[in-house]
Design an enzyme around this catalytic site. Structure first.
Site, PDB file in Angstrom:
ATOM      1  N   SER A 168      38.659 -41.249  14.263  1.00 18.48           N
ATOM      2  CA  SER A 168      38.423 -42.461  15.053  1.00 18.48           C
ATOM      3  C   SER A 168      36.993 -42.519  15.540  1.00 18.48           C
ATOM      4  CB  SER A 168      39.364 -42.494  16.260  1.00 18.48           C
ATOM      5  OG  SER A 168      39.044 -43.598  17.061  1.00 18.48           O
ATOM      6  N   ALA A 209      32.271 -45.600   1.178  1.00 17.38           N
ATOM      7  CA  ALA A 209      32.112 -46.797   2.009  1.00 17.38           C
ATOM      8  C   ALA A 209      31.590 -46.327   3.375  1.00 17.38           C
ATOM      9  CB  ALA A 209      33.442 -47.540   2.122  1.00 17.38           C
ATOM     10  N   ARG A 262      34.751 -43.858  -6.760  1.00 18.14           N
ATOM     11  CA  ARG A 262      35.293 -44.459  -8.000  1.00 18.14           C
ATOM     12  C   ARG A 262      34.199 -45.217  -8.750  1.00 18.14           C
ATOM     13  NH1 ARG A 262      39.217 -49.668  -7.892  1.00 18.14           N
ATOM     14  NH2 ARG A 262      37.613 -50.285  -6.429  1.00 18.14           N
ATOM     15  N   GLU A 296      44.866 -48.337  21.885  1.00 14.64           N
ATOM     16  CA  GLU A 296      43.655 -49.173  21.779  1.00 14.64           C
ATOM     17  C   GLU A 296      44.051 -50.665  21.863  1.00 14.64           C
ATOM     18  OE1 GLU A 296      41.049 -47.922  18.490  1.00 14.64           O
ATOM     19  OE2 GLU A 296      40.954 -50.049  17.937  1.00 14.64           O
ATOM     20  N   LYS A 342      47.100 -40.351  15.592  1.00 10.62           N
ATOM     21  CA  LYS A 342      46.079 -41.391  15.378  1.00 10.62           C
ATOM     22  C   LYS A 342      46.701 -42.783  15.493  1.00 10.62           C
ATOM     23  CE  LYS A 342      42.122 -43.312  14.062  1.00 10.62           C
ATOM     24  NZ  LYS A 342      42.292 -44.547  13.416  1.00 10.62           N
ATOM     25  N   MET A 371      32.798 -45.217   6.237  1.00 11.26           N
ATOM     26  CA  MET A 371      33.262 -43.980   6.876  1.00 11.26           C
ATOM     27  C   MET A 371      32.839 -42.749   6.084  1.00 11.26           C
ATOM     28  SD  MET A 371      34.695 -44.838   9.668  1.00 11.26           S
ATOM     29  CE  MET A 371      35.689 -43.465  10.238  1.00 11.26           C
ATOM     30  N   HIS A 401      47.130 -43.497  19.073  1.00  7.12           N
ATOM     31  CA  HIS A 401      45.781 -43.803  19.583  1.00  7.12           C
ATOM     32  C   HIS A 401      45.447 -45.275  19.337  1.00  7.12           C
ATOM     33  CE1 HIS A 401      41.598 -44.638  18.499  1.00  7.12           C
ATOM     34  NE2 HIS A 401      41.240 -43.803  19.450  1.00  7.12           N
ATOM     35  N   ASN A 402      45.696 -45.738  18.114  1.00  3.33           N
ATOM     36  CA  ASN A 402      45.380 -47.130  17.796  1.00  3.33           C
ATOM     37  C   ASN A 402      46.256 -48.096  18.586  1.00  3.33           C
ATOM     38  OD1 ASN A 402      43.759 -45.867  15.911  1.00  3.33           O
ATOM     39  ND2 ASN A 402      44.081 -47.438  14.369  1.00  3.33           N
ATOM     40  N   VAL A 459      39.154 -43.105   1.522  1.00  2.00           N
ATOM     41  CA  VAL A 459      39.378 -44.312   0.714  1.00  2.00           C
ATOM     42  C   VAL A 459      40.445 -45.173   1.378  1.00  2.00           C
ATOM     43  CG1 VAL A 459      38.699 -43.235  -1.453  1.00  2.00           C
ATOM     44  CG2 VAL A 459      41.086 -43.113  -0.713  1.00  2.00           C
TER      45      VAL A 459
HETATM   46  P1  NBP Z   1      37.510 -48.809   2.788  1.00  2.00           P
HETATM   47  O1  NBP Z   1      38.811 -48.744   3.502  1.00  2.00           O
HETATM   48  O2  NBP Z   1      36.856 -50.122   2.614  1.00  2.00           O
HETATM   49  O3  NBP Z   1      37.701 -48.114   1.344  1.00  2.00           O
HETATM   50  C1  NBP Z   1      36.623 -48.051   0.458  1.00  2.00           C
HETATM   51  C2  NBP Z   1      36.779 -46.907  -0.499  1.00  2.00           C
HETATM   52  O4  NBP Z   1      38.038 -46.985  -1.152  1.00  2.00           O
HETATM   53  C3  NBP Z   1      35.711 -46.980  -1.581  1.00  2.00           C
HETATM   54  O5  NBP Z   1      35.336 -45.674  -1.913  1.00  2.00           O
HETATM   55  C4  NBP Z   1      36.446 -47.653  -2.731  1.00  2.00           C
HETATM   56  O6  NBP Z   1      35.905 -47.359  -3.994  1.00  2.00           O
HETATM   57  C5  NBP Z   1      37.799 -47.000  -2.577  1.00  2.00           C
HETATM   58  N1  NBP Z   1      38.830 -47.732  -3.314  1.00  2.00           N
HETATM   59  C6  NBP Z   1      39.399 -48.932  -3.058  1.00  2.00           C
HETATM   60 BR1  NBP Z   1      38.992 -50.043  -1.666  1.00  2.00          BR
HETATM   61  N2  NBP Z   1      40.306 -49.286  -3.977  1.00  2.00           N
HETATM   62  C7  NBP Z   1      40.319 -48.256  -4.845  1.00  2.00           C
HETATM   63  C8  NBP Z   1      41.073 -48.002  -6.008  1.00  2.00           C
HETATM   64  N3  NBP Z   1      42.008 -48.862  -6.445  1.00  2.00           N
HETATM   65  N4  NBP Z   1      40.856 -46.858  -6.668  1.00  2.00           N
HETATM   66  C9  NBP Z   1      39.922 -45.988  -6.235  1.00  2.00           C
HETATM   67  N5  NBP Z   1      39.177 -46.161  -5.128  1.00  2.00           N
HETATM   68  C10 NBP Z   1      39.371 -47.286  -4.437  1.00  2.00           C
HETATM   69  O7  NBP Z   1      36.446 -47.812   3.442  1.00  2.00           O
HETATM   70  P2  NBP Z   1      36.172 -47.398   4.955  1.00  2.00           P
HETATM   71  O8  NBP Z   1      36.103 -48.593   5.857  1.00  2.00           O
HETATM   72  O9  NBP Z   1      35.037 -46.455   4.891  1.00  2.00           O
HETATM   73  O10 NBP Z   1      37.487 -46.589   5.366  1.00  2.00           O
HETATM   74  C11 NBP Z   1      37.940 -45.441   4.690  1.00  2.00           C
HETATM   75  C12 NBP Z   1      39.266 -44.997   5.304  1.00  2.00           C
HETATM   76  O11 NBP Z   1      39.036 -44.689   6.697  1.00  2.00           O
HETATM   77  C13 NBP Z   1      40.334 -46.095   5.300  1.00  2.00           C
HETATM   78  O12 NBP Z   1      41.597 -45.509   5.170  1.00  2.00           O
HETATM   79  C14 NBP Z   1      40.207 -46.727   6.674  1.00  2.00           C
HETATM   80  O13 NBP Z   1      41.412 -47.323   7.107  1.00  2.00           O
HETATM   81  C15 NBP Z   1      39.853 -45.509   7.520  1.00  2.00           C
HETATM   82  N6  NBP Z   1      39.098 -45.804   8.758  1.00  2.00           N
HETATM   83  C16 NBP Z   1      38.162 -46.785   8.782  1.00  2.00           C
HETATM   84  C17 NBP Z   1      37.452 -47.032   9.961  1.00  2.00           C
HETATM   85  C18 NBP Z   1      36.388 -48.101  10.021  1.00  2.00           C
HETATM   86  O14 NBP Z   1      35.891 -48.356  11.138  1.00  2.00           O
HETATM   87  N7  NBP Z   1      36.008 -48.708   8.915  1.00  2.00           N
HETATM   88  C19 NBP Z   1      37.710 -46.251  11.102  1.00  2.00           C
HETATM   89  C20 NBP Z   1      38.659 -45.228  11.019  1.00  2.00           C
HETATM   90  C21 NBP Z   1      39.344 -45.009   9.842  1.00  2.00           C
HETATM   91  P3  NBP Z   1      34.927 -48.417  -4.705  1.00  2.00           P
HETATM   92  O15 NBP Z   1      33.608 -48.272  -4.038  1.00  2.00           O
HETATM   93  O16 NBP Z   1      34.917 -47.973  -6.105  1.00  2.00           O
HETATM   94  O17 NBP Z   1      35.526 -49.780  -4.499  1.00  2.00           O
END
Ligand code: NBP
Length: 482
Positions: A128, A11, A33, A190, A183, A13, A186-187, A74
């Protein structure tokens, strides 16, 4: 040639971190996945790079150099456990699993311990900076199995943000869930920073009757002062942003704030550890209150709309507001660092607070000039118990006091809700009061529940009970604190 690191989760990140690692010369193996996303990534953003795909966990493991480093990007929670369960049988002793998601730190504590028994190292790392940070340099806060850090350090420090002195905004935080704990704080900070800015905006808009262009100019000016920060900068952009009809877009956005839980976790931890983290917790409650939109609309009708006009010289008020914002921000960070100190003591993490400030200096949402001053304060006194006692911050708090009280009092007088700025001031008043009314509170507890009290004229640790009415007994309750 085998891959240097594997990343699971394509996704926003995961993809951006992989591209960042590739830019720094690392060979990354990417897995997801849903396998089509591997192809979409390889044929899209990763085209022409050294990034390779893996369509199964076995293929991912086979394509990695030993000790294998596999980073999960994930959704936090069960998904992480499920990947760990599937990976462990495929790995060798000494391999490393890294969770870079927004995991609640007790989960990381548990995973580090469980994997240690199997000879697998585990790192729980805060990352972050959102999409842009992941792509061009996030703040990275790793903790967990210290044996794993030397293998991961070169990659993480290469891809992380850098300070103006080219120091990486990434260093080892501590054992167990220390990285995810930091972290989380940090949040929480924020949440506090954002809430404080919104309170200043409401004071300017409703109290001073300022236009959005005027408010934008104020935030641009503030960004040239000690308040210089990413959040102040984006606020000035947002206030200047016009919708297609030429009106400020921000006024068309529904006033109910979302939250994903990290602020709430910070507040819950503060309550668990007995740390008065008032500002961040008020910020979480402010989001909760904002979400009661329908009730608020009804209540405004019931009680009548407030006329919250603030009279007086606008420029004088704006400067007072700037000082109140800065002073409140100091209290927020002071409380956040108090919480980390307590957690560090309770868990034996030996956190380096100056390093934490440095890690937040670039790449993340709370990045600001101010963090350099925090680092300096902890360089002078690594055991500083209250940030406001450092001479730089104490000077600001003292100089801002009159303006801060003026803003807080005026907000109360005209009915502009400023829970974070006012609670910060109340905290400082409490923290700097040698004798609080808790003596009366202890008397009440002893009166109704025989909970006992200590006396100022007797050694600490000696407990007394009084038969206040003459009708009660002399048996006291057990003395303990939860
Ligand atoms: P998401 O939090 O939206 O997660 C997407 C990923 O999780 C995809 O690879 C998806 O696979 C996988 N996934 C899910 Br959802 N359900 C699943 C399951 N049941 N089994 C296997 N895989 C599964 O992605 P993101 O926004 O890139 O964030 C990734 C991590 O980083 C999270 O923990 C998030 O809290 C953290 N984070 C995010 C940000 C931000 O700004 N977005 C910032 C800092 C940290 P799929 O493609 O097969 O559905």
């Amino acid at each position: 040639m085998k891959g240097d690191i594997g990343v699971i989760g394509l996704a926003v990140m995961g993809q951006n971190l992989i591209l960042n690692m590739n830019d720094h010369g690392y060979k990354v193996v990417a897995h997801n996945r849903t396998a089509e996303k591997v192809d979409e990534f390889l044929q899209g953003p990763a085209k022409g790079t050294n990034i390779v795909g893996a369509y199964s966990l076995q293929e991912l493991v086979d394509k990695l150099e030993s000790p294998r480093k596999i980073m999960l990007m994930v959704r936090a929670g069960d998904v992480v456990d499920s990947f760990i369960d599937k990976l462990v049988p495929l790995l060798d002793k000494g391999d490393i699993i890294i969770d870079g998601g927004n995991t609640n730190f007790p989960d990381t504590n548990r995973r580090v311990a469980a994997l240690k028994e199997k000879g697998i190292h585990f790192i729980g790392s805060g990352v972050s900076g959102g999409e842009e940070g992941a792509r061009f340099g996030p703040s990275i806060m790793p903790g967990g199995s210290p044996e794993a850090w030397p293998f991961v350090k070169p990659i993480f420090q290469a891809i992380s943000a850098k300070t103006e002195n080219n120091e990486p905004c990434c260093d080892w935080v501590g054992n167990d869930g220390a990285g995810h704990f930091v972290k989380m704080v940090h949040n929480g900070i924020e949440y506090g920073d954002m809430q404080l800015i919104t309170e200043a905006y409401q004071f300017m808009k409703d109290g001073l009757g300022m236009t959005h262009d005027e408010m934008q100019s104020v935030f641009i000016e503030w960004n040239k002062t000690e308040l210089n920060s990413y959040l102040v900068e984006i606020t000035s952009d947002i206030l200047g942003y016009k919708d297609t009809d030429g009106e400020p877009l921000v006024e068309k956005i529904l006033d109910t704030a979302g939250q994903k839980g990290t602020g709430k976790w910070t507040g819950i931890n503060a309550l668990d550890m007995g740390i008065p983290l008032t500002l961040i917790t008020e910020s979480v409650f402010a989001r909760c209150l904002s979400s009661l939109k329908d009730q608020r609309v009804e209540a405004e009708e019931l009680f009548g709309k407030k006329e919250s006009i603030v009279e007086g010289d606008k420029q004088v008020w704006i400067e007072a507001l700037r000082q109140a914002l800065l002073a409140s921000k100091i209290i927020s960070y002071a409380q956040g660092f108090m919480l980390m100190r307590e957690a560090s003591n309770e868990n034996g993490w030996d956190l380096n607070y100056g390093n934490v400030a440095l890690m937040w200096r670039g790449g993340c949402i709370i990045r600001s000039a101010f963090l350099s001053n925090i680092r300096d304060a902890y360089d002078i006194d690594p055991e500083l118990s209250f940030l406001g006692s450092d001479s730089y911050f104490k000077g600001i708090l003292e100089n801002s006091m009159t303006a801060w009280r003026k803003v807080a009092a005026k907000s109360m007088e005209v009915g502009i809700p400023m829970p974070s700025m006012t609670s910060a001031l109340t905290f400082l008043d409490g923290y700097t009061t040698a004798r609080l009314p808790a003596n009366l509170l202890q008397a009440q507890r002893d009166y109704f529940g025989a909970h006992t009290y200590e006396r100022v004229d007797k050694p600490k640790g000696e407990f007394f009970h009084t038969n206040w009415t003459g009708k009660g007994g002399d048996v006291s309750s057990t003395t303990y604190n939860s």
